[in-house]
Design an enzyme around this catalytic site. Structure first.
Site, PDB file in Angstrom:
ATOM      1  N   ASN A 287       0.806  -1.223   0.000  1.00 49.46           N
ATOM      2  CA  ASN A 287       0.000   0.000   0.000  1.00 49.46           C
ATOM      3  C   ASN A 287       0.845   1.281   0.000  1.00 49.46           C
ATOM      4  O   ASN A 287       0.330   2.353  -0.315  1.00 49.46           O
ATOM      5  CB  ASN A 287      -0.957   0.008   1.198  1.00 49.46           C
ATOM      6  CG  ASN A 287      -2.312  -0.602   0.825  1.00 49.46           C
ATOM      7  OD1 ASN A 287      -2.616  -0.762  -0.360  1.00 49.46           O
ATOM      8  ND2 ASN A 287      -3.115  -0.939   1.820  1.00 49.46           N
TER       9      ASN A 287
ATOM     10  N   HIS B 139      -1.220  -7.881   5.305  1.00 49.50           N
ATOM     11  CA  HIS B 139       0.144  -7.352   5.205  1.00 49.50           C
ATOM     12  C   HIS B 139       0.238  -6.055   4.408  1.00 49.50           C
ATOM     13  O   HIS B 139       1.197  -5.860   3.650  1.00 49.50           O
ATOM     14  CB  HIS B 139       1.076  -8.424   4.609  1.00 49.50           C
ATOM     15  CG  HIS B 139       0.899  -9.774   5.246  1.00 49.50           C
ATOM     16  ND1 HIS B 139       0.135 -10.768   4.681  1.00 49.50           N
ATOM     17  CD2 HIS B 139       1.315 -10.255   6.438  1.00 49.50           C
ATOM     18  CE1 HIS B 139       0.111 -11.823   5.479  1.00 49.50           C
ATOM     19  NE2 HIS B 139       0.816 -11.531   6.563  1.00 49.50           N
ATOM     20  N   CYS B 140      -0.750  -5.190   4.566  1.00 47.23           N
ATOM     21  CA  CYS B 140      -0.783  -3.896   3.848  1.00 47.23           C
ATOM     22  C   CYS B 140      -0.685  -4.080   2.343  1.00 47.23           C
ATOM     23  O   CYS B 140      -0.179  -3.188   1.645  1.00 47.23           O
ATOM     24  CB  CYS B 140       0.345  -2.952   4.292  1.00 47.23           C
ATOM     25  SG  CYS B 140       0.300  -2.515   6.014  1.00 47.23           S
ATOM     26  N   ALA B 141      -1.092  -5.236   1.835  1.00 44.81           N
ATOM     27  CA  ALA B 141      -0.932  -5.473   0.398  1.00 44.81           C
ATOM     28  C   ALA B 141      -2.151  -6.213  -0.164  1.00 44.81           C
ATOM     29  O   ALA B 141      -2.034  -7.345  -0.633  1.00 44.81           O
ATOM     30  CB  ALA B 141       0.352  -6.249   0.149  1.00 44.81           C
TER      31      ALA B 141
END
Ligand SMILES: Cc1ncc(COP(=O)(O)O)c(C=O)c1O
Lengths: 387, 80
Positions: free
Chosen positions: A103, A343-345
């Site tokens: 992100n 995982h911010c993704a």
């Protein structure tokens, strides 16, 4: 708190523990050289500035950068990526990225869309792999930037950075690499790989403190990238306009001198151990984990099957069990710390087919041992067998 | 150029001055980091002082590596 041993397997989020030399450098700087670096000209101020100068030289050497003044210190990879994405792109520009990004790339890019910037997200395989030829096919006459992660923080998949760099160099398009996971973990040479902008963070595989990171900017590109933050730099003080030279253009305000002292020692630690030898150790651990997980029914490992195609990051899911529950039971029952979720993704998880449930992620570091991996495998096995 | 007197080499920034310091150190060229003298600039930075006899050598060592903003000769005597 009980005195049970903790097993830290979340090095992809932040490496821990830190080398003693890193801890000592932070302390020593606070004790003995915590003046404002270079702002005041007196000897303590110069001493503080010298620490930062040494760190700049170390970082430059680390990434094959000839001129240390091309390295800008930031607070992390996220800030570095924001400098590039917000500072370089103008309305009408086109950007190419991948479907495995964090992100810290996707959020500034999606915000740029609102300013009239168009984005192509190149498709990746279910193991997170990217075909460089798809990048070539996505190039248009307006393409102003290619931004790509060097290694996925979800699957550990290593991206073909040098191959993409050859394409962007041929097309004359600036190439920005997100080295948050790879810096310190994989060899990086900005010239050999044709990288024009390299965003790195200090607190992962460089073993530095949190709040440290940097950005390499290839000569000339600084003329086209506006700074994110403006202010005092200790230079050209008679002018009330931001200086245009490197690195001051992007380094306003008092820096994190103690943190950067730690980052310098983290870099020296990695160099003295050798990236190749650290990688051998970590990949041996990852291979044990991959093999072991393969033998547990109901466990599905994501990412490339061949260990050499990844950094020491392994994501898996357990059939019929939430990733967060597996992680909670690993921590609560066994003292094993991992990271579940997205995982911010989210984009990467969509590529793998693990959105929105996410995965359980293990990330190894220098200080992990084979014994810890065996303990973790037994723990996963018992959790899976006693749902 | 007066080879006898002392001069200061001026840089864009503290980062440049300290990078220059590393280059001079590596080249074994005698020098000293000092605050920019008030009569030259009211800026808060530092510069590099060299004795006249080393000035040319220093200039050559830095050429193409660090941008030099200027060189100023320091007034004689009354040294620090
Ligand atoms: C691939 C990737 N990019 C960017 C980042 C952002 O790094 P930081 O949080 O240090 O800015 C991370 C880590 O969280 C990451 O794994």
């Amino acid at each position: 708190m009980e005195t049970r041993e903790h097993i830290y397997l979340d090095n992809a989020a932040s490496s821990w523990p830190k080398p003693e030399s890193v801890i000592r450098a932070v302390e020593l700087t606070l004790r003995e050289a915590a003046a404002n670096p270079g702002r005041s000209g007196h000897s303590l101020s110069v001493e503080a500035a010298r620490i930062i100068s040494d760190a700049r030289s170390e970082a430059a050497a680390f990434f094959g950068v000839a001129d240390p003044l091309r390295i800008v210190f930031t607070k992390n990879a996220t800030e570095s990526l924001n400098i590039v994405i917000n500072g370089l792109l103008r309305p009408g520009d086109h950007v190419i990225t991948s479907r495995m990004e964090h992100n810290s790339v996707m959020r500034p890019l999606n915000a740029a869309r609102e300013r009239g910037i168009s984005i192509s997200s190149v498709r990746c395989s279910r193991t997170g792999e990217l075909d460089p030829d798809d990048v070539r096919k996505a190039v248009t006459k307006d393409t102003r930037l290619v931004v790509l992660t060097h290694a996925s923080n979800v699957t550990g998949t290593i991206m073909p950075v040098a191959e993409v760099g050859a394409i962007t160099r041929g097309e004359g398009i600036p190439f920005c690499v997100d080295a948050a996971q790879s810096a310190g973990c994989l060899p990086i040479d900005v010239d050999a790989m044709n990288i024009d902008l390299l965003a790195f963070t200090g607190h992962k595989a460089l073993y530095g403190p949190q709040g440290t990171g940097g950005l390499f900017i290839r000569g000339g590109l600084e003329a086209e990238i506006s700074p994110l933050v403006m202010g005092g730099t200790g230079s050209a003080s008679e002018h009330e306009e931001q200086p245009l030279f490197m690195p001051d253009k992007y380094e306003s305000g008092t820096p994190n001198t103690a943190g950067i002292a730690g980052l310098l020692e983290g870099g020296r630690f990695v160099s003295s151990q050798g990236i190749a030898s650290i990688r051998d150790h970590e990949m041996a651990l990852a291979s044990v984990l991959l093999e072991g997980l393969d033998g547990i029914p109901g466990v599905r490992v994501h990412g490339p099957a061949e260990p050499e195609k990844r950094i020491p990051v392994v994501s898996f899911t357990v059939d019929g069990m939430d990733a967060s529950e597996v992680a909670y039971r690993l921590d609560d029952g066994c003292g094993i710390m991992v990271r579940p979720g997205l995982h911010c993704a989210p984009s990467a998880h969509r590529t793998l087919g693990t959105f929105p449930g996410g995965t359980v992620r293990f990330g190894f570091g220098f200080f992990n041992t084979a014994e810890q991996v065996r303990t973790a495998l037994e723990a996963v096995s018992s959790i899976v067998n006693k749902p | 150029m007066n080879r006898a007197g002392r001069s200061v080499i001026l840089f864009e920034s503290v980062s440049s001055a300290l990078h220059a310091e590393k280059i001079l150190k590596a080249g074994g060229i005698a020098h000293k980091i000092i605050p920019v003298p008030k009569h030259i600039s009211s800026d808060c930075g530092v510069c590099i002082r060299v004795e006249g006899e080393y000035l040319e050598q220093a200039g050559r060592a830095l050429e193409g590596k660090v941008r030099v903003l200027g060189v100023r000769q320091l007034p004689e005597a009354k040294g620090r």
